[in-house]
Design an enzyme around this catalytic site. Structure first.
Site, PDB file in Angstrom:
ATOM      1  CE  LYS A  48      -2.168  -1.154   3.709  1.00 28.34           C
ATOM      2  NZ  LYS A  48      -1.332  -2.406   4.062  1.00 28.34           N
ATOM      3  NE  ARG A  55      -4.007  -1.329  10.457  1.00 27.21           N
ATOM      4  CZ  ARG A  55      -2.977  -0.867  10.219  1.00 27.21           C
ATOM      5  NH1 ARG A  55      -3.079   0.449   9.479  1.00 27.21           N
ATOM      6  NH2 ARG A  55      -1.628  -1.417   9.650  1.00 27.21           N
ATOM      7  NE  ARG A 103       7.557  -2.162   6.223  1.00 25.54           N
ATOM      8  CZ  ARG A 103       6.032  -2.098   6.271  1.00 25.54           C
ATOM      9  NH1 ARG A 103       5.506  -1.627   5.243  1.00 25.54           N
ATOM     10  NH2 ARG A 103       5.733  -2.523   7.446  1.00 25.54           N
ATOM     11  NE  ARG A 158       6.503  -0.061   9.992  1.00 24.50           N
ATOM     12  CZ  ARG A 158       5.241  -0.179   9.669  1.00 24.50           C
ATOM     13  NH1 ARG A 158       5.195   0.310   8.291  1.00 24.50           N
ATOM     14  NH2 ARG A 158       4.352  -0.588  10.286  1.00 24.50           N
ATOM     15  NE  ARG A 203       2.490  -4.564  11.642  1.00 22.37           N
ATOM     16  CZ  ARG A 203       3.490  -4.539  10.913  1.00 22.37           C
ATOM     17  NH1 ARG A 203       4.675  -4.923  11.130  1.00 22.37           N
ATOM     18  NH2 ARG A 203       3.485  -3.589   9.810  1.00 22.37           N
TER      19      ARG A 203
END
Ligand code: ADP
Ligand code: AMP
Length: 205
Positions: free
Chosen positions: A16, A87, A121, A150, A161
């Protein structure tokens, strides 16, 4: 469509943020992302505590906090690409009351690929640009050296998550699908192929 209002849905790691950059640049619209807004305000005191405690555990930050961020951002923008919100169904209902969307897209990616993408990532803290240790590293060594991971992209938090996504956000995608408003895109394609499909969905809206 000149200044579209685009909603990008999908699990964490679906692409996204990567694709929102393309939308913002190509259509000259605002990138509204609750994740980035919350990361910039992790220690903000709210009556529900700070965002940090929820984010580090991989849980959702309470609705009033995120609803306020989104309302302020979308009311100031002519067009936008919204990423990371809604969400859960209650956020979707809130969004419905504050704006009308032109395009709603779901980027679909399987679970093991999501874990691989999220744990690999890396983010450039200076530009916000998103990279990946295997799929997409910068050519410039100086940029590569300053990339960070992160805090919530560790394997355990990633799995939590994804569980939170299945429980809370999957019903939001089903809600838009049942309303006949959803365009599904295969998010496991290359970033370029995903962008071709996404651009077509926006231009067809
Ligand atoms: P999200 O915003 O949905 O959490 P990101 O855009 O941050 O997802 O992408 C997650 C990771 O996957 C990043 O490391 C990014 O470089 C990588 N990525 C994004 N799109 C693709 C793709 N189509 N194929 C392979 N890797 C991708
Ligand atoms: P993201 O950058 O979209 O992966 O979001 C990172 C974290 O920020 C999530 O795991 C949540 O803790 C929090 N967050 C982001 N957007 C929302 C939202 N719409 N509702 C609740 N929490 C959110």
């Amino acid at each position: 469509m000149s200044q579209p209002k685009v909603l990008l849905l999908g699990p964490p790691g679906a692409g996204k943020g990567t694709q929102s950059g393309n939308v913002a640049e190509t259509y000259g619209v605002e990138h509204v992302t609750t994740g980035d807004a919350l990361r910039a305000n992790k220690d903000m005191e709210t009556e529900h505590g700070t965002p940090r405690e929820y984010m580090e555990a991989g849980e959702l930050v309470p609705d009033p906090v995120v609803n306020e961020i989104v309302e302020a951002a979308v009311s100031e923008a002519d067009g936008f690409v919204l990423d990371g919100y809604p969400r859960n169904l209650s956020q979707a209902e809130y969004l419905d009351g504050i704006t009308a969307l032109d395009v709603i897209v779901s980027l679909d990616v399987g679970r093991e690929e999501l874990v691989r993408r999220l744990t690999g990532r890396r983010v450039d803290p200076e530009t916000g640009e998103i990279y990946h240790t295997e799929f997409d590293m910068p050519d410039d060594d100086a940029v590569a050296d300053r990339l960070v991971q992160r805090d919530d992209d560790t394997e355990d938090t990633v799995r939590e998550r994804l569980r939170v996504f299945e429980e809370n956000t999957q019903p939001v995608i089903e809600h838009y699908e049942e309303a006949g408003e959803l365009v599904r895109i295969d998010g496991e394609q290359s970033p370029e192929a995903v962008w071709t499909d996404l651009k077509a969905a926006i231009d067809d809206a």
